[in-house]
Design a protein around this motif. Structure first.
Motif, PDB file in Angstrom:
ATOM      1  N   LYS A  74       0.852  -1.191   0.000  1.00  0.00           N
ATOM      2  CA  LYS A  74       0.000   0.000   0.000  1.00  0.00           C
ATOM      3  C   LYS A  74       0.887   1.239   0.000  1.00  0.00           C
ATOM      4  O   LYS A  74       1.264   1.756   1.056  1.00  0.00           O
ATOM      5  CB  LYS A  74      -0.928   0.009   1.215  1.00  0.00           C
ATOM      6  CG  LYS A  74      -1.942  -1.122   1.228  1.00  0.00           C
ATOM      7  CD  LYS A  74      -2.852  -1.039   2.450  1.00  0.00           C
ATOM      8  CE  LYS A  74      -3.881  -2.167   2.444  1.00  0.00           C
ATOM      9  NZ  LYS A  74      -4.772  -2.089   3.633  1.00  0.00           N
ATOM     10  N   THR A 124       1.742   5.175  -1.905  1.00  0.00           N
ATOM     11  CA  THR A 124       1.199   6.302  -2.680  1.00  0.00           C
ATOM     12  C   THR A 124       2.324   7.264  -3.045  1.00  0.00           C
ATOM     13  O   THR A 124       2.448   8.353  -2.469  1.00  0.00           O
ATOM     14  CB  THR A 124       0.131   7.064  -1.870  1.00  0.00           C
ATOM     15  OG1 THR A 124       0.724   7.478  -0.624  1.00  0.00           O
ATOM     16  CG2 THR A 124      -1.075   6.202  -1.593  1.00  0.00           C
ATOM     17  N   ASP A 134      -2.029   9.707 -14.714  1.00  0.00           N
ATOM     18  CA  ASP A 134      -3.000   8.624 -14.563  1.00  0.00           C
ATOM     19  C   ASP A 134      -2.277   7.350 -14.127  1.00  0.00           C
ATOM     20  O   ASP A 134      -1.409   6.858 -14.846  1.00  0.00           O
ATOM     21  CB  ASP A 134      -3.739   8.388 -15.881  1.00  0.00           C
ATOM     22  CG  ASP A 134      -4.784   7.284 -15.760  1.00  0.00           C
ATOM     23  OD1 ASP A 134      -5.364   7.148 -14.659  1.00  0.00           O
ATOM     24  OD2 ASP A 134      -4.998   6.564 -16.755  1.00  0.00           O
ATOM     25  N   PRO A 135      -2.632   6.772 -12.962  1.00  0.00           N
ATOM     26  CA  PRO A 135      -3.588   7.291 -11.975  1.00  0.00           C
ATOM     27  C   PRO A 135      -3.030   8.525 -11.275  1.00  0.00           C
ATOM     28  O   PRO A 135      -1.812   8.699 -11.206  1.00  0.00           O
ATOM     29  CB  PRO A 135      -3.775   6.120 -11.018  1.00  0.00           C
ATOM     30  CG  PRO A 135      -2.491   5.365 -11.102  1.00  0.00           C
ATOM     31  CD  PRO A 135      -2.044   5.477 -12.514  1.00  0.00           C
ATOM     32  N   ASN A 194      -1.943  11.390  -8.384  1.00  0.00           N
ATOM     33  CA  ASN A 194      -1.277  11.340  -7.078  1.00  0.00           C
ATOM     34  C   ASN A 194      -2.294  11.048  -5.986  1.00  0.00           C
ATOM     35  O   ASN A 194      -3.427  11.523  -6.033  1.00  0.00           O
ATOM     36  CB  ASN A 194      -0.573  12.664  -6.792  1.00  0.00           C
ATOM     37  CG  ASN A 194       0.732  12.806  -7.554  1.00  0.00           C
ATOM     38  OD1 ASN A 194       1.478  11.850  -7.714  1.00  0.00           O
ATOM     39  ND2 ASN A 194       1.017  14.017  -8.029  1.00  0.00           N
ATOM     40  N   THR A 235      -3.208   7.899  -5.278  1.00  0.00           N
ATOM     41  CA  THR A 235      -3.764   6.569  -5.524  1.00  0.00           C
ATOM     42  C   THR A 235      -2.934   5.504  -4.793  1.00  0.00           C
ATOM     43  O   THR A 235      -1.719   5.445  -4.951  1.00  0.00           O
ATOM     44  CB  THR A 235      -3.785   6.257  -7.032  1.00  0.00           C
ATOM     45  OG1 THR A 235      -4.535   7.260  -7.711  1.00  0.00           O
ATOM     46  CG2 THR A 235      -4.397   4.883  -7.287  1.00  0.00           C
ATOM     47  N   ARG A 272      -1.492   1.904  -4.311  1.00  0.00           N
ATOM     48  CA  ARG A 272      -1.245   0.774  -5.226  1.00  0.00           C
ATOM     49  C   ARG A 272      -0.285  -0.221  -4.566  1.00  0.00           C
ATOM     50  O   ARG A 272       0.450   0.102  -3.633  1.00  0.00           O
ATOM     51  CB  ARG A 272      -0.657   1.269  -6.553  1.00  0.00           C
ATOM     52  CG  ARG A 272      -1.493   2.323  -7.236  1.00  0.00           C
ATOM     53  CD  ARG A 272      -0.865   2.822  -8.512  1.00  0.00           C
ATOM     54  NE  ARG A 272      -1.045   1.889  -9.613  1.00  0.00           N
ATOM     55  CZ  ARG A 272      -0.545   2.080 -10.840  1.00  0.00           C
ATOM     56  NH1 ARG A 272       0.176   3.161 -11.080  1.00  0.00           N
ATOM     57  NH2 ARG A 272      -0.764   1.208 -11.798  1.00  0.00           N
ATOM     58  N   GLN A 296       4.634  -0.971 -11.215  1.00  0.00           N
ATOM     59  CA  GLN A 296       3.384  -0.442 -11.735  1.00  0.00           C
ATOM     60  C   GLN A 296       3.680   0.628 -12.790  1.00  0.00           C
ATOM     61  O   GLN A 296       4.797   1.150 -12.859  1.00  0.00           O
ATOM     62  CB  GLN A 296       2.542   0.162 -10.614  1.00  0.00           C
ATOM     63  CG  GLN A 296       2.178  -0.805  -9.509  1.00  0.00           C
ATOM     64  CD  GLN A 296       1.109  -1.793  -9.931  1.00  0.00           C
ATOM     65  OE1 GLN A 296       0.427  -1.603 -10.935  1.00  0.00           O
ATOM     66  NE2 GLN A 296       0.949  -2.864  -9.157  1.00  0.00           N
ATOM     67  N   VAL A 307       2.540   4.337 -14.694  1.00  0.00           N
ATOM     68  CA  VAL A 307       1.771   5.580 -14.666  1.00  0.00           C
ATOM     69  C   VAL A 307       1.927   6.251 -16.023  1.00  0.00           C
ATOM     70  O   VAL A 307       2.962   6.111 -16.685  1.00  0.00           O
ATOM     71  CB  VAL A 307       2.235   6.530 -13.537  1.00  0.00           C
ATOM     72  CG1 VAL A 307       2.033   5.910 -12.179  1.00  0.00           C
ATOM     73  CG2 VAL A 307       3.685   6.943 -13.731  1.00  0.00           C
TER      74      VAL A 307
END
Length: 358
Positions: A64, A66, A78-79, A81, A83, A85, A91, A93
């Protein structure tokens, strides 16, 4: 046509042009800065043209996270700030420019792996719009780890249409298949010559590169955090051929000089800020604890095995329980940092390894 009519038409034309210029939308779509919880960071986030890597401590909860990004003005993320993840795996962006036509996808990773003790250089990819190669390692979770950096990003400004194989640092065939790193000293450009930067020596080092046009020696930032025992030696294999004519920063021949390469490792004391060595350290930084530097060198078209010991500096001790910083540096011209070397000098290196007591 009356003068007043002409003035009106000119005014309309100026207004039309100005309005068109005002309506032009930004095309930049870059991540400029990246942030996460500072208490877990081992070093500054590493941002490239398509990647962001956070080197963090192993006790950080990656499920978790951010991370926060500062992007190009008027661009969107996208996504967004904020979010949450799961970064146990990398990941992506996407940064979209204001004009909506230009966008860039970044791969964002959190890596907890310590520095490797063995590098084969078998992993390389084209980066910065396929202009040059960059080497990487594979982490325990399968993500890419960017321990190695070069000065290729600085060469982009003078490279023109130079292919990746013509950059100062590129790939070559390895000793046992796969890749090796190839470093070659090349001419920069007429403008570089006028600025007293006539050559660019190929290099590869553990650390980061952030271009500083006003002080190129500050662009290379050597070192990443290191924990563990003091290695006994640094070993690997190389090939080397020196260029024909050594020139200085004025691009004048240094009569009687012979170019040579350099391979070394430094372990130095950690500090809270500025946790790296610049390219102008000249082995004199007071934080240095141990250095392994190859002294016996020769030209050869065949692979030459080498092993050079780590030596504690006078008055220094090593405590395996403390945090340190380590770098390994290689270059095709030993005085390349001062823009002195021979165009055509070429160094190939493979299978770099830190050796420890059994």
């Amino acid at each position: 046509m009356r003068l007043t009519s002409k003035i009106v038409l000119i005014a309309v034309a100026i207004c039309s042009y100005s309005c068109i210029k005002d309506e032009e939308l930004d095309t930049d779509a870059d991540i400029l800065e990246a942030y996460t919880q500072t208490e877990y960071l081992k070093t500054e986030p590493i941002i490239t043209n398509t990647t962001v890597e956070f080197k963090v401590k192993s006790n950080m909860n990656l499920e978790k996270q951010t991370p926060f990004f500062i992007i190009s003005p008027n661009a969107t993320l996208d996504p967004p700030n904020g979010t949450v993840r799961d970064f146990t795996k990398a990941q992506q962006v996407t940064v979209t420019a204001e004009d909506k036509k230009w966008k860039k996808i970044y791969t964002v990773s959190f890596t907890t792996d310590e520095l490797s003790t063995h590098y084969t250089f078998n992993n390389a990819e084209l980066t910065n719009r396929n202009r040059y190669y960059r080497f990487y390692e594979i982490g325990s979770n399968g993500d890419k780890i960017y321990d190695w950096e070069s000065g290729n990003e600085g060469y982009v400004t003078v490279a023109g249409s130079t292919p990746p194989e013509g950059y100062p640092t590129t790939i070559a065939s390895g000793r046992n298949g796969g890749y090796a790193v190839k470093m070659q000293t090349v001419y920069t450009s007429k403008s570089g010559q006028l600025a007293r930067n006539p050559i660019a020596a190929g290099n590869l080092f553990i650390g980061q590169f952030k271009l500083d046009p006003l002080n190129t020696l500050k662009s290379t930032m050597f070192g990443f955090p290191y924990q563990g025992d003091l290695p006994t030696s640094l070993r690997g294999v190389y090939k080397y051929q020196a260029g024909e004519k050594v020139t200085d920063k004025y691009f004048k021949e240094v009569v009687g000089a012979k170019d040579n390469f350099d391979i070394y490792a430094i372990i130095f004391e950690s500090q809270k800020k500025g946790n790296y060595l610049y390219g102008d350290h000249y082995f004199k930084d007071p934080r240095n604890v141990a250095i392994a530097r190859l002294e016996t060198k020769k030209e050869s078209n065949n692979w030459v095995e080498f092993s050079t010991p780590f030596k504690l500096l006078p008055g220094k001790t090593y405590d395996s329980k403390k945090d340190y910083v380590m770098t390994i540096v290689m270059t095709s011209s030993i005085d390349g940092a001062d823009f002195m070397g021979a165009i055509g000098s070429t160094l190939l290196v493979d299978e770099i390894e830190l050796v420890y007591k059994k």
